[in-house]
Design a protein around this motif. Structure first.
Motif, mmCIF file in Angstrom:
data_model
loop_
_atom_site.group_PDB
_atom_site.id
_atom_site.type_symbol
_atom_site.label_atom_id
_atom_site.label_comp_id
_atom_site.label_asym_id
_atom_site.label_seq_id
_atom_site.Cartn_x
_atom_site.Cartn_y
_atom_site.Cartn_z
ATOM 1 N N TYR A 1 56.927 11.221 30.409
ATOM 2 C CA TYR A 1 58.076 10.859 30.354
ATOM 3 C C TYR A 1 58.101 9.934 28.935
ATOM 4 O O TYR A 1 58.826 10.169 28.230
ATOM 5 C CB TYR A 1 58.701 10.104 31.472
ATOM 6 C CG TYR A 1 59.921 9.443 31.194
ATOM 7 C CD1 TYR A 1 61.104 10.103 31.391
ATOM 8 C CD2 TYR A 1 59.769 7.897 31.110
ATOM 9 C CE1 TYR A 1 62.280 9.391 31.133
ATOM 10 C CE2 TYR A 1 60.917 7.370 30.982
ATOM 11 C CZ TYR A 1 62.497 7.860 30.844
ATOM 12 O OH TYR A 1 63.570 7.259 30.662
ATOM 13 N N LYS B 1 54.094 18.214 43.224
ATOM 14 C CA LYS B 1 55.286 17.624 42.653
ATOM 15 C C LYS B 1 55.507 16.212 43.198
ATOM 16 O O LYS B 1 55.291 15.774 44.306
ATOM 17 C CB LYS B 1 56.532 18.347 42.926
ATOM 18 C CG LYS B 1 57.815 17.823 42.571
ATOM 19 C CD LYS B 1 59.215 18.556 42.770
ATOM 20 C CE LYS B 1 60.229 18.098 42.213
ATOM 21 N NZ LYS B 1 61.816 18.847 42.288
ATOM 22 N N TRP C 1 60.021 12.869 40.088
ATOM 23 C CA TRP C 1 59.964 14.019 38.733
ATOM 24 C C TRP C 1 61.715 14.342 38.506
ATOM 25 O O TRP C 1 61.980 14.549 37.598
ATOM 26 C CB TRP C 1 59.452 15.363 39.170
ATOM 27 C CG TRP C 1 57.826 15.228 39.068
ATOM 28 C CD1 TRP C 1 57.082 13.942 38.798
ATOM 29 C CD2 TRP C 1 56.960 16.176 39.040
ATOM 30 N NE1 TRP C 1 55.695 14.529 38.778
ATOM 31 C CE2 TRP C 1 55.678 15.793 38.915
ATOM 32 C CE3 TRP C 1 56.978 17.630 39.094
ATOM 33 C CZ2 TRP C 1 54.321 16.562 38.844
ATOM 34 C CZ3 TRP C 1 55.970 18.325 39.178
ATOM 35 C CH2 TRP C 1 54.534 17.727 39.076
ATOM 36 N N ASP C 2 62.290 14.259 39.699
ATOM 37 C CA ASP C 2 63.799 14.664 39.685
ATOM 38 C C ASP C 2 64.544 13.422 38.944
ATOM 39 O O ASP C 2 65.853 13.923 38.423
ATOM 40 C CB ASP C 2 64.426 14.879 41.120
ATOM 41 C CG ASP C 2 63.722 16.065 41.664
ATOM 42 O OD1 ASP C 2 63.476 17.119 40.924
ATOM 43 O OD2 ASP C 2 63.621 16.071 42.922
ATOM 44 N N GLY D 1 65.023 13.799 33.929
ATOM 45 C CA GLY D 1 65.859 14.223 33.273
ATOM 46 C C GLY D 1 65.350 15.951 32.916
ATOM 47 O O GLY D 1 63.899 16.120 32.884
ATOM 48 N N SER D 2 66.382 16.741 32.338
ATOM 49 C CA SER D 2 65.804 18.073 32.048
ATOM 50 C C SER D 2 65.019 18.199 30.885
ATOM 51 O O SER D 2 64.232 19.050 30.544
ATOM 52 C CB SER D 2 67.194 19.101 31.982
ATOM 53 O OG SER D 2 67.855 18.429 30.855
ATOM 54 N N ASP D 3 64.780 17.147 29.911
ATOM 55 C CA ASP D 3 64.098 17.175 28.751
ATOM 56 C C ASP D 3 62.556 16.971 29.016
ATOM 57 O O ASP D 3 61.833 17.091 28.135
ATOM 58 C CB ASP D 3 64.447 16.282 27.819
ATOM 59 C CG ASP D 3 64.747 14.624 28.332
ATOM 60 O OD1 ASP D 3 64.740 14.617 29.359
ATOM 61 O OD2 ASP D 3 64.647 14.104 27.438
ATOM 62 N N LYS E 1 59.349 18.002 30.946
ATOM 63 C CA LYS E 1 58.965 19.128 31.570
ATOM 64 C C LYS E 1 57.639 18.803 32.391
ATOM 65 O O LYS E 1 56.724 18.536 31.712
ATOM 66 C CB LYS E 1 58.595 20.246 30.302
ATOM 67 C CG LYS E 1 58.008 21.681 31.036
ATOM 68 C CD LYS E 1 57.826 22.677 29.897
ATOM 69 C CE LYS E 1 57.224 23.939 30.551
ATOM 70 N NZ LYS E 1 56.797 24.922 29.264
ATOM 71 N N GLU F 1 55.478 20.562 35.451
ATOM 72 C CA GLU F 1 55.207 21.814 36.306
ATOM 73 C C GLU F 1 54.260 21.598 37.487
ATOM 74 O O GLU F 1 53.223 21.140 37.296
ATOM 75 C CB GLU F 1 54.590 22.984 35.294
ATOM 76 C CG GLU F 1 55.421 23.488 34.200
ATOM 77 C CD GLU F 1 54.607 24.440 33.354
ATOM 78 O OE1 GLU F 1 53.685 25.044 33.862
ATOM 79 O OE2 GLU F 1 54.666 24.550 32.321
#
Length: 590
Positions: A274, A290, A294-295, A298-300, A302, A304
């Motif tokens: 981040y 996970k 993580w949630d 934000g969407s930017d 990534k 996995e």
């Protein structure tokens, strides 16, 4: 007022000077208000007069300026002149050192340090500009001197001052300990390891505090994980700071314009990813599990959820850096994945738990070394064997395992890359593979679903039996006729003898043991310093008072009382000592 303390020691002249260097360069070890130090100016000097002697006190600097201002100060105030070639040991080595505060808002301090080699003496003066009210070091002068088998501390101050007590009770004993440990070669090697050797400490100090304000404070407030945010958040801020400066230096050295890309393997909470992405570096993280946080990123960002199996499938040919931050079973694979991804791919590795290539725990082979130090040597040798020029550095993080390895260049040319990949495969595994793409057979990665191993998954009937055995023993022979009795106190080892072997085995299989089970049942037992006794039940008022303290840490905390049956009401021979309306548990037959 002059104060003097004399302490016997076995330290030599050489080890005395080693202690002096630690005190000057690593003052944060004994001074918790200090983050580190920075040398502003240093030189060798000689007195302008044969009658010269060190002053008791020094004037304050007018301001922190350039080298010329320090030379003028030495000539006018100290009556010293610079000497590039001292003709004897009687010269004075002078250092102006700036102390950097751990609290970013505090004022910095400047110390003038005079070393008299021929007298085995070092003197510290506070020369901080008068307007900068500093709290980092004593405002009076003090001297440490080795005379024969004694170290003498002299200070021009009140003997009851806090600073003098700190010097005599903290600094002096630690100073002597350093010197005596330096007589041991192993201790000497330990002290030679400098922190942040590969980056500018001055830049690091400013960058770290900027990122701490930018990301750290807010992240601590909203931290959703069960881990301690004050440790994990600021540790990742520190590692991000280090990488950003390392990469900045790399761009400057090689004339690069684009920011380096990265992949963090075993990224955990993802905070490092981040921060690096928010600072402009393209990259992503991968972990087998996970995390809740993580949630929130934000969407930017990534991240996995995926298992990495060392193979040709999991290479990153377009990535500049592979990061392994406490990457567990992937630790020995980080430099290998970087080496085989591409010729330009580098790595940063911070080892923690020791693992072999196949995912099993590493077992040390030399009992004279700690497993951690032996494993570091093993990984460094591996990095060099596969063709990396490997540097080691000591990070400034809140962790005992803070030595990192950095691979930034190769020992072979890019034309030899394909040949080197074959050579690496031979190092990894001597035997033939069943599949060309898989690098090693039977690699054991972590289970995607983390198994709970804290004795909470034990069969409830077994728990009840064990609790029964222990309470019967604690109450055995106690007077239960008048006053409510919590029973006797017993050692945990003593209680373990009461438990059948099959039940103890069930506990140990859950990585807990008897102590963990007792602490899980803290509403029944009080466990302290290896001793166990039945607890006196808590009242509703006590629970609510305790919850007020905890509310500061968790605003959403909702304390519930009288919801679960009272164990004492149902199982203690005298029942519960509290009335129905006062007990924090429910008085009802279970």
């Amino acid at each position: 007022m002059k104060n003097e303390i004399t302490t016997k020691t076995t330290m030599t002249g050489e080890s005395f000077w080693q202690s002096v260097q630690i005190l000057i360069n690593k003052s944060h070890v004994v001074n918790k208000r200090v983050w580190g130090s920075k040398v502003l100016y240093e030189c060798n000097c000689k007195p302008v007069s044969s009658q010269w002697c060190l002053p008791d006190q020094c004037e304050k600097l007018q301001t922190i300026k350039n080298a010329e201002s320090y030379i003028v100060y030495l000539q006018k105030v100290m009556r010293l002149q610079q000497s590039d070639k001292p003709d004897s040991d009687s010269f004075i080595h002078v250092t102006f050192s700036e102390l950097l505060p751990k609290n970013y808002c505090d004022n910095h301090a400047v110390q003038l340090i005079c070393i008299l080699k021929d007298k085995y003496q070092v003197t510290f003066y506070d020369v901080t500009p008068e307007n900068d009210k500093q709290i980092l070091c004593p405002t009076f002068s003090y001297t440490l001197q080795l005379t024969g088998s004694q170290v003498i501390l002299k200070a021009d101050c009140d003997s009851n001052s806090k600073s003098f007590k700190w010097l005599s009770e903290t600094v002096l004993p630690q100073f002597i300990k350093w010197g005596e440990e330096c007589l041991n070669e192993k201790a000497n090697l330990h002290f030679c390891n400098e922190s942040l050797a590969l980056v500018s400490t001055d830049k690091y100090y400013r960058k770290y505090n900027d990122l701490k304000i930018k990301y750290g404070k807010e992240m601590v407030k909203i931290w959703p994980e069960c881990t301690d945010p004050s440790k994990f958040v600021y540790e990742d801020v520190a590692i991000a700071t280090y990488l950003l400066l390392l990469w900045e230096e790399e761009r400057s050295l090689h004339g690069l314009n684009e920011l380096q890309s990265f992949v963090d393997l075993g990224c955990g909470n993802g905070l490092l990813v981040y921060i690096l992405v928010k600072e402009g570096h393209p990259g992503f993280g991968i972990d087998v599990r996970k995390r809740q946080i993580w949630d929130m990123f934000g969407s930017d960002i990534k991240l996995e959820e995926k298992t990495i199996t060392p193979s040709d499938v999991h290479l990153f040919p377009e990535t500049d850096w592979i990061i392994g931050n406490h990457s567990d079973e992937l630790t020995p694979w980080i430099p290998v994945i970087a080496a085989r991804s591409s010729y330009k791919c580098n790595f940063f590795l911070l080892p923690c738990c020791a693992y072999n290539f196949d995912g099993t725990k590493y077992q040390r082979k030399n009992s004279s070394k700690s497993q951690y130090m032996e494993y570091l040597e093993y990984i460094k040798q591996l990095c060099e064997d596969i063709g990396f020029r490997t540097d080691t550095d000591r990070l400034k993080i809140p962790s005992t395992k803070r030595i990192c390895l950095v691979g930034r260049s190769r020992t072979y040319s890019d034309k030899e890359f394909a040949e080197q990949c074959n050579y690496i495969q031979n190092i990894i595994n001597k035997k033939d593979q069943n599949c060309e793409n898989i690098w090693i057979d039977e690699f054991k990665s972590r289970d995607p679903v983390e198994k709970v191993k804290n004795c909470t998954q034990i069969d409830k009937n077994i728990i009840q039996l064990i609790v029964g055995h222990i309470t019967d023993y604690l109450l055995e022979g106690c007077m239960l006729s008048v006053i409510w009795c919590p029973g006797k106190t017993a050692d945990i080892n003593e209680l373990a003898q009461l438990i059948p072997q099959d039940q103890l085995k069930a506990l140990k299989s859950e990585c807990g043991g008897l102590q963990t089970l007792l602490k899980n049942n803290h509403h029944i037992f009080k466990v302290q310093s290896g001793k166990v006794q039945l607890r006196y039940p808590k009242t509703i008022e006590e629970v609510e008072r305790d919850s007020q303290y905890k509310k500061n840490k968790s605003k959403s905390m909702n304390i519930k009382v009288q919801c679960k049956p009272c164990w004492f009401y149902n199982h203690h021979p005298q029942g519960c000592p509290l009335s129905d309306n006062k007990c924090s548990f429910l008085h009802a037959k279970s």
